[in-house]
Enzyme design. Structure first.
Site, PDB file in Angstrom:
ATOM      1  N   HIS A   1       0.804  -1.220   0.000  1.00 54.53           N
ATOM      2  CA  HIS A   1       0.000   0.000   0.000  1.00 54.53           C
ATOM      3  C   HIS A   1       0.835   1.267   0.000  1.00 54.53           C
ATOM      4  O   HIS A   1       0.458   2.277  -0.567  1.00 54.53           O
ATOM      5  CB  HIS A   1      -1.004  -0.028   1.146  1.00 54.53           C
ATOM      6  CG  HIS A   1      -2.129  -0.949   0.848  1.00 54.53           C
ATOM      7  ND1 HIS A   1      -2.162  -2.238   1.302  1.00 54.53           N
ATOM      8  CD2 HIS A   1      -3.206  -0.808   0.045  1.00 54.53           C
ATOM      9  CE1 HIS A   1      -3.237  -2.836   0.819  1.00 54.53           C
ATOM     10  NE2 HIS A   1      -3.891  -1.995   0.065  1.00 54.53           N
TER      11      HIS A   1
ATOM     12  N   CYS B   1      -9.312  -3.534 -10.537  1.00 51.42           N
ATOM     13  CA  CYS B   1      -8.824  -2.374  -9.783  1.00 51.42           C
ATOM     14  C   CYS B   1      -7.468  -2.597  -9.111  1.00 51.42           C
ATOM     15  O   CYS B   1      -6.975  -1.727  -8.408  1.00 51.42           O
ATOM     16  CB  CYS B   1      -9.852  -1.953  -8.734  1.00 51.42           C
ATOM     17  SG  CYS B   1     -10.146  -3.213  -7.505  1.00 51.42           S
TER      18      CYS B   1
HETATM   19  C1  PEP Z   1      -6.156  -5.597  -4.680  1.00 55.15           C
HETATM   20  O1  PEP Z   1      -5.943  -6.468  -3.837  1.00 55.15           O
HETATM   21  O2  PEP Z   1      -5.833  -5.703  -5.862  1.00 55.15           O
HETATM   22  C2  PEP Z   1      -6.837  -4.345  -4.300  1.00 55.15           C
HETATM   23  C3  PEP Z   1      -7.299  -3.512  -5.197  1.00 55.15           C
HETATM   24  O3  PEP Z   1      -6.952  -4.055  -2.990  1.00 55.15           O
HETATM   25  P1  PEP Z   1      -5.704  -3.711  -2.016  1.00 55.15           P
HETATM   26  O4  PEP Z   1      -4.522  -3.423  -2.861  1.00 55.15           O
HETATM   27  O5  PEP Z   1      -6.131  -2.551  -1.199  1.00 55.15           O
HETATM   28  O6  PEP Z   1      -5.585  -4.968  -1.202  1.00 55.15           O
END
Ligand code: PEP
Ligand code: MG
Length: 591
Positions: A195, A505
């Site tokens: 993140h 996403c």
């Molecule tokens: C993912 O896992 O691809 C996602 C969009 O969520 P995060 O990166 O917040 O886990």
């Protein structure tokens, strides 16, 4: 002792740019407190460590108070009196010391246990003023934890040339920083999809992660060069290195936004419309939604609202935050992901660490386990959905039963708001497809939700059983693994069959060659960090989706990630010469 000769460390550049600045070491995870057993013979030493931390915190606070008095006047300095008084509170200090002795626990743990008990009492007090005092306790506890760690306290306002160096920069720590002044980030752990990396890209801050033991070697104030393109950081550069970089770097805090951003609908050469939505976490990223002409917000990672660990945000504050998100998203609407807590985004520092957090009480499991938190969030979203469109997406569902349970709770909240005649909007409910079980049962999940969102970051992690933030296994994190492509293909197919939308996403959507392959697998909705949109627009407007489909079909038949990558390199260059520079195509890593 600071090492004064030049040190070069290799990592992974996850957010573009070159920066010369000064190290600001940051203990990124002080909020997450571990329990350690202290042997009886070492108890006295542990007590003394705690007392020293109290003394250090007291002298820091006294200095801050004196400065506040001088610069702002007595009226503004009284707040620090409250903090100082807490550090002199014998009952608090004695309770912690007793806890160290009786539990034979480390000072951090004892402090957390005692302060959490105290905080739970404060949180139930009806009087607003007194309840507010709970945040004084949290501040003081945080300060003590930092003192115990041996670190300098981190100031939220960073000096202007700060390069944040940390072992691991947890999302909560990033969210708390004044990122206007962070020039770059360098961390020992992390990967492309962690993140911190996602946020750094969102804010245009250069970042190199996976530096292994760089934190130990750097000292606050050291000169540092962060060169993301070369996957490298250089500590204490020699005058020659320094001069070379001085001329090379633009040394800007932010990557400048391109002058002309292509706007309007995006179509492939053969006319397939691709919708690009925005992924956002922090208010600093909101402007990008309109700058880059995103079709609304495809993913709002709502857990970033809980920047101050251990403090739940009230329904009212959440309502305001979601109303803002709806306003930023405009007519296309926004999708709010329910809190994806757990794993590296721990919310309750007093909770015993899980043995295996990525497989633990994370995402929707956390919400179903803490139903009140989920209910409050749903109410706030329903109330904020009266104007522009707001939808909900459920993170990391395992199968249809997770969806049913969440829907039942949502329906109850809809009814109770209606009974109380509180205005509310209609929200659709989607499921994040991020686990192998969700892929395998995608058909039945599709029949219970209004849309899918494919979280490819986690889908890679869980399909391949590779920790997305562990640099030791980064070579096994293969986005183009045939098993991952199979999972994406199957999920998109399930959505198509059921006639529901599917938005990709994860970070895959923001990488040109991967996005092309996604189009080949039939994706028409992508959501990404807004600043990635111009290059995705450029590439997708130059490719032909039928050719992409043929290549994707060939990739699905491959046996290994190496085979897929080699195929992509060869076919993309042959099909679209000049569109994919070599550097933008996957490189097969040697193992
Ligand atoms: C993912 O896992 O691809 C996602 C969009 O969520 P995060 O990166 O917040 O886990
Ligand atoms: Mg995820």
């Amino acid at each position: 002792m600071s090492e004064s000769f030049e040190i070069r460390c290799k990592g992974v550049g996850v957010s573009e740019g070159i920066v010369v600045g000064r190290v600001l070491r940051m203990h990124g995870n002080t909020g997450y407190v571990y329990r350690a057993n202290i042997q009886p013979a070492d108890l006295e030493q542990e007590l003394e460590r705690f007392r020293a931390a109290v003394r250090l915190s007291r002298s820091q606070l006294q200095a801050i108070k004196d400065r506040a008095e001088r610069e702002l006047g007595k009226d503004h300095a009284y707040i620090f009196d409250a903090h100082l008084l807490l550090l002199e509170d014998e009952k608090l200090i004695n309770d912690v010391e007793n806890s160290i002795r009786t539990e034979q626990a480390n000072a951090e743990w004892a402090l957390k246990v005692v302060s959490d008990r105290l905080l739970s009492v404060y949180s139930e007090i009806k009087d607003d003023y007194l309840r507010e005092r709970g945040s004084d306790i949290e501040d003081v506890v945080q300060r003590l934890l930092v003192s115990l760690s041996g670190e300098q306290p981190v100031h939220r306002n960073l000096p202007e040339d700060a390069v944040i160096v940390s072992q691991e920069l947890l999302p909560s720590a990033v969210a708390e920083l004044d990122l206007d002044f962070a020039r770059a980030v360098a961390t020992d752990s992390g990967g492309w999809t962690s993140h911190m990396a996602i946020i750094a890209r969102g804010l245009g801050i250069p970042a190199v992660v996976g530096l292994r033991d760089f934190y130990r070697r750097a000292r606050t104030g050291d000169t540092i060069i962060v060169d993301s393109g070369r996957n490298e950081v250089i500590l204490n550069p020699t005058p020659a290195t320094f001069a070379r970089y001085q001329s090379e770097t633009t040394n800007r805090t932010r990557t400048r936004m391109p002058e002309a951003v292509h706007r309007g609908p995006l179509r492939t050469l053969d006319g397939v419309e691709i919708r690009l939505r925005a992924n956002v976490e922090l208010p600093a990223e909101f402007a990008g939604v309109s700058t880059y002409d995103a079709q609304g917000i495809g993913l709002y990672r709502s857990e970033f609202l809980l920047a101050r660990r251990g403090v739940m945000v009230s329904e009212e504050e959440q309502y305001l935050a979601y109303s803002k998100i709806a306003e930023v998203a405009g007519k296309y609407g926004a999708i709010v992901r329910l809190f994806d807590l757990g794993a590296e985004k721990q919310f309750d520092p007093a909770r015993e660490p899980e043995r295996n957090p990525a497989l633990g009480l994370r995402a929707i499991r956390y919400g179903l386990h803490n139903e009140e938190i989920m209910r409050t969030q749903m109410r706030a979203i329903l109330r904020a959905a009266t104007g522009d469109r707001l939808d909900i997406v459920l993170p990391m569902v395992g199968d249809v039963s997770d969806v049913r349970r969440a829907r039942r709770i949502l329906n109850q909240e809809v009814s109770s708001l209606a009974d109380a005649q509180v205005p509310q909007g209609q929200v659709r409910v989607g499921a994040m497809i991020e686990t192998p079980s969700a892929v395998i049962t995608a058909d039945s999940i599709a029949s219970t939700v209004d849309f899918f969102e494919l979280g490819t970051n986690d889908l890679v992690q869980y399909t391949l059983a590779v920790d997305r933030g562990n640099e030791d296994v980064a070579d096994w994190f293969r986005t183009l693994h045939p098993a991952v492509l199979y999972g994406i293909n199957r999920s998109l197919e399930a959505a198509r069959k059921r006639g529901i939308g599917a938005i990709v996403c994860g970070e895959m959507a923001s990488t040109p060659s991967y996005a092309t392959l996604l189009v080949g697998l039939g994706a028409t909705d992508l959501s990404m960090t807004p600043s990635s949109m111009p290059r995705i627009r450029r590439v997708l407007s130059l490719i032909d989706s039928t050719i992409a489909r043929q290549i994707a079909a060939e990739c699905l038949a491959c046996e290994t990630a190496d085979d897929v990558e080699a195929l992509v390199r060869e076919r993309f260059r042959a099909s679209w010469p000049g569109v994919f520079p070599l550097s933008s195509l996957p490189v097969t890593r040697k193992r």
